[in-house]
Design a protein around this motif. Structure first.
Motif, mmCIF file in Angstrom:
data_model
loop_
_atom_site.group_PDB
_atom_site.id
_atom_site.type_symbol
_atom_site.label_atom_id
_atom_site.label_comp_id
_atom_site.label_asym_id
_atom_site.label_seq_id
_atom_site.Cartn_x
_atom_site.Cartn_y
_atom_site.Cartn_z
ATOM 1 N N GLY A 106 4.136 7.829 11.891
ATOM 2 C CA GLY A 106 3.711 7.388 13.212
ATOM 3 C C GLY A 106 3.244 8.477 14.152
ATOM 4 N N ASN A 107 3.291 9.724 13.716
ATOM 5 C CA ASN A 107 2.809 10.816 14.564
ATOM 6 C C ASN A 107 1.289 10.904 14.498
ATOM 7 O OD1 ASN A 107 5.426 12.192 15.418
ATOM 8 N ND2 ASN A 107 5.659 12.097 13.184
ATOM 9 N N LYS A 108 0.690 11.295 15.602
ATOM 10 C CA LYS A 108 -0.760 11.458 15.667
ATOM 11 C C LYS A 108 -1.168 12.931 15.676
ATOM 12 C CE LYS A 108 -1.322 7.017 16.049
ATOM 13 N NZ LYS A 108 -1.863 6.240 14.896
ATOM 14 N N ALA A 109 -0.173 13.801 15.784
ATOM 15 C CA ALA A 109 -0.436 15.237 15.830
ATOM 16 C C ALA A 109 0.844 15.974 15.462
ATOM 17 C CB ALA A 109 -0.914 15.652 17.224
ATOM 18 N N GLY A 110 0.725 17.279 15.307
ATOM 19 C CA GLY A 110 1.908 18.071 15.004
ATOM 20 C C GLY A 110 1.549 19.526 14.777
ATOM 21 N N PHE A 111 2.552 20.303 14.449
ATOM 22 C CA PHE A 111 2.362 21.720 14.142
ATOM 23 C C PHE A 111 3.567 22.200 13.353
ATOM 24 C CE2 PHE A 111 3.433 20.919 18.607
ATOM 25 C CZ PHE A 111 4.688 21.503 18.738
#
Length: 234
Positions: A106-111
C-alpha cells in the motif's frame, strides 16, 4: 512488476562500472530496467562504460543538475516503479523484492536505510538514524523510490533545487500524506565526503545547510554555501 532504476551521473565512470555490473546481474533475475541519465557537462568515459552493458539505456540529459537528470530519466522510463540511485551507492541484493513488497503493501513511495562502505563507530551512529523516520530522513543517499503515477502526480523533482531536491520531494510527500516506508534492508552509501573532511565537519555542515533550507534560503545559495564549506563537489 517492472522497476526502472535511474542513475543520474556526472563524471562517475568508476562507480558507474560497479553499479551497472551489479544491476545487470539483478536484471537477469528480475524485471529491471536500467537507465543512466548523464549530465551534459560530463567529461569522463561514462558513455563508453554504458556501451559495454547491453541491458543499460544510456540517456544524455537535456539539462544539467541532478533533479533535471532524474526527471529526464523518469520521462523515458517504462517501469511502474521508479527507483533513483546515486552512482556511489550500492543497493542491497534483495532490493527488487523489498521494493515490490513495499508497494504491494500500500505504499506509494519509500527509501532505504543504509550503512557506509567504511565501518567506524561514528559512521555507524549516522547509519542508525537512517532506519527511522524523521525530519532528516529520506535524502538521496537513501535511494528514493515511487510508483510512476505518484511521481507524475508530484510533477517530479523540483528542478529549481540544485541541491536538497531529495528532501524537497519528500517534504511534499509528507504534506500530501502519501503513504511511504523505509526499507530496512540496508543499501551501502559512500563515506568519501567524511574521509575527505571529518565526521564532525560533515555533520555540522549538513545540519547547517539543512537549517538554511528549512528557513527558505534559495537553492543556489545553499549549493554555494555547501561547496564553500565541504571538500567535495555537489
Amino acid at each position: 512488476m517492472l522497476i526502472s532504476v535511474i542513475i543520474p551521473v556526472y563524471n562517475e565512470q568508476e562507480n558507474l562500472l560497479k553499479r551497472l555490473s551489479f544491476l545487470c546481474n539483478q536484471a537477469n533475475k528480475f524485471p529491471i530496467e536500467i537507465i543512466v541519465s548523464n549530465s551534459p557537462e560530463t567529461t569522463d568515459n561514462s558513455t563508453k562504460v554504458c556501451s559495454n552493458f547491453d541491458k543499460v539505456r544510456y540517456l544524455q540529459s537535456e539539462k544539467k543538475g541532478r533533479a533535471a537528470q532524474m526527471n529526464f530519466g523518469a520521462k523515458h522510463a517504462k517501469g511502474a516503479i521508479l527507483l533513483f540511485l546515486h552512482a556511489d551507492n550500492q543497493l542491497p541484493k534483495d532490493f527488487y523484492t523489498q521494493v515490490v513488497s513495499a508497494i504491494k503493501n500500500g505504499n506509494k513511495a519509500g527509501f532505504f536505510a543504509y550503512k557506509f562502505d567504511r565501518e567506524t563507530f561514528l559512521l555507524n551512529v549516522n547509519s542508525k538514524f537512517t532506519t527511522k523516520d524523521g525530519i532528516f530522513a529520506g535524502g538521496g543517499d537513501q535511494n528514493q523510490f515511487f510508483t510512476k503515477s505518484t511521481f507524475e502526480d508530484l510533477k517530479g523533482f523540483n528542478e529549481s533545487f540544485c541541491i536538497m531536491e531529495d528532501f524537497e520531494i519528500i517534504d511534499r510527500i509528507r504534506k500530501k500524506k502519501i503513504p511511504y516506508t523505509i526499507v530496512q534492508s540496508k543499501a551501502i552509501a559512500s563515506a568519501r565526503k567524511y574521509l575527505n573532511n571529518s565526521w564532525l565537519k560533515v555533520n555540522l555542515i549538513n545540519g547547517y545547510v539543512f537549517l538554511l533550507y528549512k528557513c527558505g534560503v534559495h537553492p543556489r545559495k545553499l549549493r554555494e554555501k555547501y561547496k564553500s564549506l565541504l571538500r567535495e563537489s555537489v
